[in-house]
Scaffold this motif. Sequence first.
Motif, PDB file in Angstrom:
ATOM      1  N   GLY A  13      34.675  34.270  38.040  1.00 50.94           N
ATOM      2  CA  GLY A  13      33.590  33.783  38.874  1.00 50.94           C
ATOM      3  C   GLY A  13      33.919  32.509  39.621  1.00 50.94           C
ATOM      4  O   GLY A  13      34.861  31.785  39.291  1.00 50.94           O
ATOM      5  N   VAL A  14      33.133  32.264  40.669  1.00 51.63           N
ATOM      6  CA  VAL A  14      33.209  31.028  41.444  1.00 51.63           C
ATOM      7  C   VAL A  14      31.939  30.239  41.169  1.00 51.63           C
ATOM      8  O   VAL A  14      30.833  30.731  41.392  1.00 51.63           O
ATOM      9  N   LYS A  15      32.096  29.023  40.657  1.00 49.05           N
ATOM     10  CA  LYS A  15      30.967  28.105  40.513  1.00 49.05           C
ATOM     11  C   LYS A  15      31.037  27.141  41.692  1.00 49.05           C
ATOM     12  O   LYS A  15      32.090  26.547  41.948  1.00 49.05           O
ATOM     13  N   ALA A  16      29.943  26.998  42.412  1.00 47.35           N
ATOM     14  CA  ALA A  16      29.990  26.230  43.652  1.00 47.35           C
ATOM     15  C   ALA A  16      28.752  25.376  43.798  1.00 47.35           C
ATOM     16  O   ALA A  16      27.702  25.649  43.204  1.00 47.35           O
ATOM     17  N   THR A  29      25.459  27.328  42.924  1.00 50.56           N
ATOM     18  CA  THR A  29      25.397  28.778  42.943  1.00 50.56           C
ATOM     19  C   THR A  29      26.617  29.345  42.237  1.00 50.56           C
ATOM     20  O   THR A  29      27.589  28.622  41.980  1.00 50.56           O
ATOM     21  N   ARG A  30      26.576  30.609  41.941  1.00 49.78           N
ATOM     22  CA  ARG A  30      27.702  31.294  41.303  1.00 49.78           C
ATOM     23  C   ARG A  30      27.906  32.641  41.970  1.00 49.78           C
ATOM     24  O   ARG A  30      26.954  33.248  42.456  1.00 49.78           O
ATOM     25  N   ARG A  31      29.159  33.083  41.960  1.00 49.35           N
ATOM     26  CA  ARG A  31      29.485  34.360  42.570  1.00 49.35           C
ATOM     27  C   ARG A  31      30.680  34.958  41.836  1.00 49.35           C
ATOM     28  O   ARG A  31      31.598  34.229  41.435  1.00 49.35           O
ATOM     29  N   ALA A  32      30.683  36.263  41.648  1.00 48.37           N
ATOM     30  CA  ALA A  32      31.825  36.937  41.030  1.00 48.37           C
ATOM     31  C   ALA A  32      33.037  36.862  41.952  1.00 48.37           C
ATOM     32  O   ALA A  32      32.900  36.910  43.184  1.00 48.37           O
ATOM     33  N   THR A  33      34.220  36.742  41.360  1.00 50.88           N
ATOM     34  CA  THR A  33      35.432  36.713  42.180  1.00 50.88           C
ATOM     35  C   THR A  33      35.782  38.084  42.731  1.00 50.88           C
ATOM     36  O   THR A  33      36.445  38.192  43.763  1.00 50.88           O
ATOM     37  N   GLY A  34      35.361  39.136  42.027  1.00 49.22           N
ATOM     38  CA  GLY A  34      35.735  40.479  42.461  1.00 49.22           C
ATOM     39  C   GLY A  34      37.199  40.796  42.231  1.00 49.22           C
ATOM     40  O   GLY A  34      37.787  41.615  42.939  1.00 49.22           O
ATOM     41  N   ARG A  35      37.786  40.172  41.196  1.00 51.13           N
ATOM     42  CA  ARG A  35      39.227  40.334  40.998  1.00 51.13           C
ATOM     43  C   ARG A  35      39.626  41.765  40.682  1.00 51.13           C
ATOM     44  O   ARG A  35      40.791  42.142  40.892  1.00 51.13           O
ATOM     45  N   GLU A  36      38.671  42.584  40.195  1.00 49.94           N
ATOM     46  CA  GLU A  36      38.996  43.979  39.918  1.00 49.94           C
ATOM     47  C   GLU A  36      39.334  44.737  41.209  1.00 49.94           C
ATOM     48  O   GLU A  36      39.943  45.802  41.164  1.00 49.94           O
ATOM     49  N   ARG A  37      38.955  44.158  42.362  1.00 50.25           N
ATOM     50  CA  ARG A  37      39.261  44.795  43.649  1.00 50.25           C
ATOM     51  C   ARG A  37      40.536  44.247  44.274  1.00 50.25           C
ATOM     52  O   ARG A  37      40.895  44.632  45.385  1.00 50.25           O
ATOM     53  N   LEU A  47      35.839  32.580  50.341  1.00 49.60           N
ATOM     54  CA  LEU A  47      35.499  32.212  51.714  1.00 49.60           C
ATOM     55  C   LEU A  47      34.026  32.494  52.015  1.00 49.60           C
ATOM     56  O   LEU A  47      33.345  31.694  52.671  1.00 49.60           O
ATOM     57  N   GLY A  48      33.539  33.632  51.518  1.00 47.80           N
ATOM     58  CA  GLY A  48      32.142  33.975  51.742  1.00 47.80           C
ATOM     59  C   GLY A  48      31.200  33.006  51.057  1.00 47.80           C
ATOM     60  O   GLY A  48      30.162  32.609  51.614  1.00 47.80           O
ATOM     61  N   CYS A  49      31.533  32.611  49.837  1.00 50.22           N
ATOM     62  CA  CYS A  49      30.714  31.651  49.099  1.00 50.22           C
ATOM     63  C   CYS A  49      30.667  30.322  49.837  1.00 50.22           C
ATOM     64  O   CYS A  49      29.595  29.709  49.982  1.00 50.22           O
TER      65      CYS A  49
END
Length: 311
Positions: A13-16, A29-37, A47-49
């Motif tokens: 995850g990204v903590k921002a 805010t928090r967002r998943a990194t999506g590393r499985e992709r 970048l989106g976060c």
Amino acid sequence: MRHVIALDVGGTGVKAALVGLDGALLCETRRATGRERGPAAVVESILGCAKDLSVHGQTHFGTAAEAVGITVPGIVDAERGVAVHSADLGWRNVPLRGLLGHRLGRIPVALGHDVRTRGLAEGRVGAGRGTGRFLFVSLGSAITGAIGMDDGIEAGAHGCAGEIGHIVVRPGGPVCGCGGRGCLEAVASAAAVGRAWSTAVGGERTADAADCARAVEAGDEAASGVWRAAVDAVADGLVTALTVLDPRTLVIGGELAEAGDTLFTPLRAAVAERVTFQKLPAIVPAALGDAAGYVGAGLLARDLLATAAAG
């Protein structure tokens, strides 16, 4: 209100946050990194976060963010602004400073190593504040450190200072991820404690370091043996580090530190038993917890602005 963007990138995850120039937390805010992709998806999540936070800042505070601080795991070339390698995220040589600056309109960007940046935060506003010289150690799935000196962190000649997890404490012991044997990380990280406790309870896959700590608190003898072995190894590593560095304070964070006195009481005793001529430092828990990464990233961004203003 004048502010910066702070990004703390982890494995999942990204903590921002948006942080005011006075250090005030404006939003998070928090967002998943999506590393499985894959690595490209991780970069796009970052970048989106950052872009979403930029828009939020302009909408709610009336001004654009003035700088970005970002902290990432793995090998980092802070001078060039390149995330060199991260096994967790699967990337190599990602020019994060350039990518973020381009996405956000040529905004200045500071890139830092995750643990050294957390150490910076603990030194400036956390448990190391005012100590002058301290060692921050994170006892998590890996074991890493940051050498604090006044208001900064010593990165070393090649950006690798503070890697206390790769001090050999048990020669010929388990293979470490670095390729060596008997490293502190291989025998006393939260992951290593979890493996040892899982073995002790018959290979139960769900057993982890937190389970072991709870069993210690309940008086389980097998758990106490696993925990004592880890504490002894950590104490051996810390004594080596304090012999070389002579810190005034040892700041301990990470998953094992969440056990509180179950860790700190025996650890302080074990370190005290091992010192001879060395001055025994204070051993204290990290103060900032989960927020240390983005607090430190905010400090990197604010330092960048301060340097530019001074120049």
